[in-house]
Scaffold this active site. Sequence first.
Site, PDB file in Angstrom:
ATOM      1  N   LYS A  41       0.856  -1.191   0.000  1.00  0.00           N
ATOM      2  CA  LYS A  41       0.000   0.000   0.000  1.00  0.00           C
ATOM      3  C   LYS A  41       0.885   1.232   0.000  1.00  0.00           C
ATOM      4  CE  LYS A  41      -3.586   1.525   3.042  1.00  0.00           C
ATOM      5  NZ  LYS A  41      -4.066   1.314   4.402  1.00  0.00           N
ATOM      6  N   ARG A  90      -9.861   4.430  20.202  1.00  0.00           N
ATOM      7  CA  ARG A  90     -10.798   5.539  20.005  1.00  0.00           C
ATOM      8  C   ARG A  90     -12.200   5.187  20.451  1.00  0.00           C
ATOM      9  NH1 ARG A  90      -9.017   6.219  13.895  1.00  0.00           N
ATOM     10  NH2 ARG A  90      -9.128   3.982  14.230  1.00  0.00           N
TER      11      ARG A  90
END
Length: 160
Positions: A41, A90
Amino acid sequence: MKIAVCPGSFDPVTNGHFDVFERASRMADEVVVAVLINRKKSGLFTVEERIEMLTEVTKPLGNVRVDSFYGLLVDYCKDHGVNAIVKGLRAVSDFDYELQMAQMNFRLAGVETCFISTNPLYSYLSSSLVKEVATHGGDVTGLVPESVLKRLKSKISSTM
Ligand code: PNS
């Protein structure tokens, strides 16, 4: 905690990441922010650019340095005497995958993972969302460090 590692892609580093580095730097003698080299990537920023941004941003934190790694994180930990992996959580949606990785890393090499609950100010924040919003002209001021904001704007205008 002696040496802690905060691993990630950091494409680019956000204020949410910085919050985790800052808090980890108060718990560990030394913190290494380690950028994953992902050959599958490519990302918006090169690994070198990400390292430059991270180095600039973490400069005020005296005990934080930046590095990159390829391959398994636990191998990096073994090779560099890292005592623990520190990650930000998170929301519940992060938990499943983070727990899996923490358990796998412990199984592979006995490396511990510590989770820091992300500051609620940044609970919705991710590098991907920042890139998406900025690419379409949205304002990401306050979500990334000032120096990153400048680079983000020039990177996006040069790729369009
Ligand atoms: O910022 P990211 O992309 O969410 O970070 C993910 C990262 C780099 C922490 C994770 O993909 C990782 O540790 N990759 C290294 C390869 C590895 O060790 N894989 C096995 C994990 S159990």
